[in-house]
Design a protein around this motif. Structure first.
Motif, short mmCIF file in Angstrom:
data_model
loop_
_atom_site.label_atom_id
_atom_site.label_comp_id
_atom_site.label_asym_id
_atom_site.label_seq_id
_atom_site.Cartn_x
_atom_site.Cartn_y
_atom_site.Cartn_z
N GLY A 97 0.83 -1.20 0.00
CA GLY A 97 0.00 0.00 0.00
C GLY A 97 0.86 1.24 0.00
N PRO A 98 0.27 2.38 0.32
CA PRO A 98 1.02 3.64 0.33
C PRO A 98 1.75 3.86 1.65
CG PRO A 98 -1.27 4.09 0.78
CD PRO A 98 -1.17 2.60 0.54
N THR A 99 2.57 2.86 2.06
CA THR A 99 3.25 2.93 3.36
C THR A 99 4.73 2.58 3.19
OG1 THR A 99 3.01 0.60 4.02
CG2 THR A 99 1.11 2.04 4.42
N ASP A 100 5.48 2.74 4.25
CA ASP A 100 6.89 2.36 4.25
C ASP A 100 7.09 0.91 4.66
OD1 ASP A 100 6.15 2.65 6.91
OD2 ASP A 100 7.97 3.71 7.50
N ALA A 101 6.01 0.20 4.94
CA ALA A 101 6.08 -1.19 5.38
C ALA A 101 5.91 -2.15 4.20
CB ALA A 101 5.02 -1.47 6.43
N ALA A 102 6.53 -3.31 4.31
CA ALA A 102 6.36 -4.37 3.32
C ALA A 102 5.17 -5.25 3.68
CB ALA A 102 7.62 -5.23 3.23
N GLY A 103 4.75 -5.23 4.93
CA GLY A 103 3.64 -6.05 5.38
C GLY A 103 3.53 -6.05 6.89
N GLY A 104 2.93 -7.11 7.41
CA GLY A 104 2.70 -7.17 8.84
C GLY A 104 2.84 -8.57 9.40
N ILE A 105 2.94 -8.63 10.72
CA ILE A 105 3.08 -9.90 11.44
C ILE A 105 2.28 -9.82 12.73
CG2 ILE A 105 5.24 -9.14 12.52
CD1 ILE A 105 6.17 -12.11 12.37
N THR A 106 1.52 -10.89 13.01
CA THR A 106 0.75 -10.98 14.24
C THR A 106 0.91 -12.37 14.83
OG1 THR A 106 -1.27 -11.57 13.00
CG2 THR A 106 -0.97 -9.25 13.54
N ASP A 107 0.63 -12.47 16.13
CA ASP A 107 0.74 -13.77 16.80
C ASP A 107 -0.31 -13.87 17.89
OD1 ASP A 107 1.68 -12.35 19.04
OD2 ASP A 107 3.78 -12.86 18.67
N GLY A 108 -0.16 -14.86 18.73
CA GLY A 108 -1.14 -15.11 19.78
C GLY A 108 -1.25 -14.04 20.84
N THR A 109 -0.34 -13.07 20.85
CA THR A 109 -0.37 -11.99 21.84
C THR A 109 -0.86 -10.66 21.26
OG1 THR A 109 1.92 -11.27 21.44
CG2 THR A 109 1.60 -13.05 23.04
N THR A 110 -0.98 -10.57 19.95
CA THR A 110 -1.27 -9.29 19.30
C THR A 110 -2.63 -8.72 19.70
OG1 THR A 110 0.11 -9.90 17.42
CG2 THR A 110 -1.47 -8.12 17.07
N ALA A 111 -3.67 -9.52 19.70
CA ALA A 111 -5.01 -9.01 20.03
C ALA A 111 -5.05 -8.40 21.42
CB ALA A 111 -6.06 -10.11 19.88
N ASP A 112 -4.43 -9.07 22.40
CA ASP A 112 -4.40 -8.53 23.76
C ASP A 112 -3.57 -7.26 23.83
OD1 ASP A 112 -6.05 -10.51 24.77
OD2 ASP A 112 -4.40 -11.71 25.58
N ALA A 113 -2.46 -7.21 23.10
CA ALA A 113 -1.62 -6.01 23.09
C ALA A 113 -2.40 -4.82 22.52
CB ALA A 113 -0.35 -6.25 22.28
N LEU A 114 -3.13 -5.05 21.45
CA LEU A 114 -3.93 -3.97 20.86
C LEU A 114 -5.05 -3.54 21.80
CD1 LEU A 114 -4.08 -5.19 17.16
CD2 LEU A 114 -2.85 -3.19 18.05
N ALA A 115 -5.72 -4.49 22.44
CA ALA A 115 -6.79 -4.16 23.38
C ALA A 115 -6.25 -3.32 24.54
CB ALA A 115 -7.45 -5.43 23.90
N ALA A 116 -5.05 -3.68 25.02
CA ALA A 116 -4.44 -2.92 26.11
C ALA A 116 -4.13 -1.48 25.70
CB ALA A 116 -3.17 -3.61 26.59
N LEU A 117 -3.94 -1.28 24.38
CA LEU A 117 -3.70 0.07 23.86
C LEU A 117 -5.00 0.79 23.49
CD1 LEU A 117 -0.68 -0.81 21.53
CD2 LEU A 117 -0.58 0.54 23.66
N GLY A 118 -6.12 0.13 23.71
CA GLY A 118 -7.42 0.72 23.37
C GLY A 118 -7.74 0.67 21.89
N ILE A 119 -7.10 -0.24 21.16
CA ILE A 119 -7.30 -0.34 19.71
C ILE A 119 -8.21 -1.53 19.42
CG2 ILE A 119 -6.17 -0.74 17.49
CD1 ILE A 119 -3.66 0.62 18.72
N SER A 120 -9.33 -1.26 18.76
CA SER A 120 -10.27 -2.30 18.35
C SER A 120 -9.88 -2.83 16.97
CB SER A 120 -11.69 -1.73 18.30
OG SER A 120 -12.54 -2.56 17.54
N ILE A 121 -9.67 -4.12 16.86
CA ILE A 121 -9.32 -4.71 15.57
C ILE A 121 -10.45 -4.49 14.57
CG2 ILE A 121 -8.88 -6.89 14.36
CD1 ILE A 121 -7.33 -7.78 16.89
#
Length: 158
Positions: A97-121
């Protein structure tokens, strides 16, 4: 690209399974499918790398920032919660996309980490803003330009 990924995974001790080198579907659906596979296969005691090549699509519904590989990885995060599994998806050219990233990576801890940051998937996906969510939890893959463009590659490790 898929053959090289399989060879590298095998060198790291994974049994490999090439699911397809022609993936063409909605990025979110591919991510959810891979997390469902992880739910079935994770924790069975056999290290397996499921490899997919191809290019998914994103239907824009929001005004966020990201790309198809980032969206695929983020869509997998909720289903990966609590599992010993990883989904990584990258563009072989080093951009997504229009970003500096080539892609992304997630694992079994990502959803909880995002929730702790107040980010809804769900809200993040609705706004097509995978870039900022993955950046917040350390899930961006940044390679810079690679000088090649053969395919996207997605790997599920369980």
């Amino acid at each position: 690209l898929c053959r090289d990924a399989a060879a590298r995974a095998e060198a790291l001790g994974y049994r490999t399974c090439l699911l397809t080198d022609r993936l063409q579907c909605e990025a979110r659906e591919a991510g959810r499918f891979l997390s469902a596979m992880a739910g079935t296969h994770a924790g069975k005691g056999e290290k397996t790398a499921y490899i997919l090549g191809g290019e998914t699509v994103v239907h824009l519904t929001g005004h966020g920032l990201g790309g198809r590989n980032q969206e695929l990885a983020l869509a997998a995060a909720e289903g990966l919660a609590g599992l010993e599994a990883v989904v990584a998806s990258v563009g072989s050219d080093g951009t997504d996309g229009p970003t500096d990233a080539a892609g992304g990576i997630t694992d079994g801890t990502t959803a909880d980490a995002l929730a702790a940051l107040g980010i809804s998937i769900d809200k993040t996906l609705a706004d097509n803003d995978a870039y900022h969510a993955l950046k917040a939890c350390g899930g961006l893959i940044v390679t810079g330009p690679t000088g090649t463009n053969v395919n996207d590659i997605t790997v599920l490790l369980v």
